[in-house]
Design an enzyme around this catalytic site. Structure first.
Site, PDB file in Angstrom:
ATOM      1  N   GLY A  57     -37.503 -39.460  -7.631  1.00  0.00           N
ATOM      2  CA  GLY A  57     -37.585 -40.016  -9.123  1.00  0.00           C
ATOM      3  C   GLY A  57     -39.072 -40.077  -9.757  1.00  0.00           C
ATOM      4  CB  CYS A 117     -40.549 -43.560  -5.305  1.00  0.00           C
ATOM      5  SG  CYS A 117     -39.593 -42.039  -5.304  1.00  0.00           S
ATOM      6  N   GLY A 118     -38.824 -44.070  -2.963  1.00  0.00           N
ATOM      7  CA  GLY A 118     -37.998 -44.410  -1.811  1.00  0.00           C
ATOM      8  C   GLY A 118     -37.624 -43.000  -1.369  1.00  0.00           C
ATOM      9  CB  THR A 119     -35.734 -40.389  -2.754  1.00  0.00           C
ATOM     10  OG1 THR A 119     -35.916 -40.310  -4.249  1.00  0.00           O
ATOM     11  CG2 THR A 119     -34.365 -40.938  -2.351  1.00  0.00           C
ATOM     12  CG  ASP A 159     -41.109 -47.138  -5.905  1.00  0.00           C
ATOM     13  OD1 ASP A 159     -41.494 -46.869  -4.666  1.00  0.00           O
ATOM     14  OD2 ASP A 159     -40.015 -46.884  -6.315  1.00  0.00           O
ATOM     15  CG  HIS A 213     -46.390 -19.207  -2.831  1.00  0.00           C
ATOM     16  ND1 HIS A 213     -45.210 -18.865  -2.175  1.00  0.00           N
ATOM     17  CD2 HIS A 213     -47.635 -18.540  -2.292  1.00  0.00           C
ATOM     18  CE1 HIS A 213     -45.918 -17.732  -1.324  1.00  0.00           C
ATOM     19  NE2 HIS A 213     -47.009 -17.545  -1.171  1.00  0.00           N
ATOM     20  CG  HIS A 223     -48.468 -16.887  -5.618  1.00  0.00           C
ATOM     21  ND1 HIS A 223     -46.975 -16.869  -5.535  1.00  0.00           N
ATOM     22  CD2 HIS A 223     -49.133 -16.017  -4.642  1.00  0.00           C
ATOM     23  CE1 HIS A 223     -46.807 -16.126  -4.521  1.00  0.00           C
ATOM     24  NE2 HIS A 223     -47.882 -15.875  -3.667  1.00  0.00           N
TER      25      HIS A 223
HETATM   26  C1  RB5 Z   1     -36.222 -47.728  -5.885  1.00  0.00           C
HETATM   27  O1  RB5 Z   1     -35.059 -48.485  -5.261  1.00  0.00           O
HETATM   28  C2  RB5 Z   1     -35.790 -46.320  -5.585  1.00  0.00           C
HETATM   29  O2  RB5 Z   1     -34.721 -46.134  -6.616  1.00  0.00           O
HETATM   30  C3  RB5 Z   1     -36.962 -45.583  -5.977  1.00  0.00           C
HETATM   31  O3  RB5 Z   1     -38.038 -45.749  -5.172  1.00  0.00           O
HETATM   32  C4  RB5 Z   1     -36.823 -43.956  -5.848  1.00  0.00           C
HETATM   33  O4  RB5 Z   1     -36.242 -43.647  -4.873  1.00  0.00           O
HETATM   34  C5  RB5 Z   1     -36.259 -43.353  -7.054  1.00  0.00           C
HETATM   35  O5  RB5 Z   1     -36.168 -41.900  -6.948  1.00  0.00           O
END
Ligand code: RB5
Length: 145
Positions: free
Chosen positions: A69, A64-66, A7, A97, A132
């Site tokens: 998601g 994505c950011g984290t 994203d 595994h 596994h």
């Molecule tokens: C986008 O702002 C952020 O929410 C998305 O990239 C992600 O981190 C979601 O898990």
């Protein structure tokens, strides 16, 4: 062939990883996004997982950011084992595994140098099998319940 996607929040790290893959001579298919404009990570996860389930790509990289998601979304797709790994050890062992076929990372969490190492170990580590394999089969069985 591997698939790659992000994203907007994962876009800058995806660009760094694409440069790394070019240097390594690894072929990839980018499923988007193609500019850092706000978009929804489940759409990107769906597009990437479709390449894997269709047999066009054998592994995928999602950002994505984290990393969280997009891994949640990818894991809703039958046949996908997505692992959100922000460290080398986890990326190595999710191949050994869990036979993970998608690696997810947070563009706002991991720096580019470490991310390249994580991608490298993920792409170059095989599945250990044995006990596994039984456990991975049980994950697949959950998809049928
Ligand atoms: C986008 O702002 C952020 O929410 C998305 O990239 C992600 O981190 C979601 O898990």
């Amino acid at each position: 062939m591997i698939a790659i996607g992000s994203d907007h929040a994962g876009f800058p790290l995806k660009q760094e990883i694409k440069q790394f893959l070019d240097e390594q001579g690894v072929e990839y298919l980018d499923v988007g996004c193609f500019e850092p404009v706000s978009c929804d990570y489940p759409d990107i996860a769906e597009a990437l997982c479709a390449k894997i389930t269709a047999g066009e790509c054998d592994k995928g990289l999602l950002f994505c950011g984290t990393g969280i998601g997009i891994s949640m979304a990818a894991n809703k797709v039958k046949g996908i084992r997505a692992a959100c790994c922000d460290d080398y050890f986890s990326a190595k062992y999710t191949r050994l595994h869990n036979d993970a076929n998608v690696l997810c990372m947070g563009g706002r969490v991991v720096g580019p140098g470490e991310a390249c190492e994580i991608v490298n170990v993920f792409l170059n580590t095989g599945f250990e099998g044995g006990k596994h394999a039984r456990r991975v089969e049980k994950i697949a069985a959950l998809e049928e319940k």
